[in-house]
Design an enzyme around this catalytic site. Structure first.
Site, PDB file in Angstrom:
ATOM      1  N   CYS A 230      48.971 121.055  28.183  1.00 25.64           N
ATOM      2  CA  CYS A 230      48.881 120.083  27.099  1.00 25.64           C
ATOM      3  C   CYS A 230      47.749 119.080  27.329  1.00 25.64           C
ATOM      4  O   CYS A 230      47.101 118.642  26.380  1.00 25.64           O
ATOM      5  CB  CYS A 230      50.217 119.380  26.918  1.00 25.64           C
ATOM      6  SG  CYS A 230      51.515 120.503  26.354  1.00 25.64           S
TER       7      CYS A 230
ATOM      8  N   GLU B 174      53.591 118.376  22.422  1.00 29.25           N
ATOM      9  CA  GLU B 174      52.178 118.024  22.252  1.00 29.25           C
ATOM     10  C   GLU B 174      51.412 119.125  21.527  1.00 29.25           C
ATOM     11  O   GLU B 174      50.628 118.855  20.607  1.00 29.25           O
ATOM     12  CB  GLU B 174      51.489 117.788  23.605  1.00 29.25           C
ATOM     13  CG  GLU B 174      52.113 116.728  24.449  1.00 29.25           C
ATOM     14  CD  GLU B 174      53.086 117.298  25.475  1.00 29.25           C
ATOM     15  OE1 GLU B 174      54.034 118.022  25.087  1.00 29.25           O
ATOM     16  OE2 GLU B 174      52.903 117.002  26.672  1.00 29.25           O
TER      17      GLU B 174
END
Length: 157
Positions: free
Chosen positions: A94, A63
């Site tokens: 994330c 991510e």
């Protein structure tokens, strides 16, 4: 959080690409997590798989890499019209990054009761201190994403 409904054709490609990134990460010995960032029209802005081992960097999650690449490609720090597609529920780091990048939507596959930060653990995107809360959809191609993770860890035991 919204549970995954049957996937529209527009949803199939980005998650398939994220799963491809996860498989490629597993082939490199990385935890099989893949991420894709798409714009409002569904165009892929960036895609990545985990590179924690290769970079010797615990923040090199799929991510983070995809969000950074999408922002760099646009020359902008915010990704307000984008969707982050990821094969595993984002961890707290994330999840918070998706808030800081101001993504519009986060769509993930497998749930992560142990390390997740959206539906589990810190629940970053529902915390009152979260300054941007994207729409969240979990469970998209959950079985396939979870099977990749199970197989990866089973092979290492």
């Amino acid at each position: 959080m919204t549970e995954a409904a049957p996937m529209a054709p527009s949803m199939a490609l980005p998650m398939a690409l994220a799963l491809d990134e996860a498989r490629a990460a597993a082939d490199r010995g990385e935890v099989p997590v893949g991420a894709v960032v798409t714009d409002a029209a569904g165009r892929v802005l960036a895609r990545a798989g985990n590179e924690v081992e290769a970079r010797h960097d615990p923040s090199a999650h799929a991510e983070m890499l995809a969000l950074r690449a999408a922002a760099a490609g646009r020359g902008a720090k915010w990704l307000a019209d984008t969707t982050l597609w990821v094969t595993l529920e984002p961890c707290p780091m994330c999840a918070q990054a998706s808030s800081f990048f101001r993504v519009r939507r986060v769509i993930f596959g497998a749930y992560d009761p142990k390390g997740g930060g959206v539906e589990h653990g810190a629940r970053v995107l529902s915390a009152p201190s979260c300054h941007h809360v994207p729409e969240v959809v979990g469970g998209v191609r959950e079985r396939e994403a979870a099977a990749l993770l199970r197989a990866f860890f089973l092979a290492r035991r």
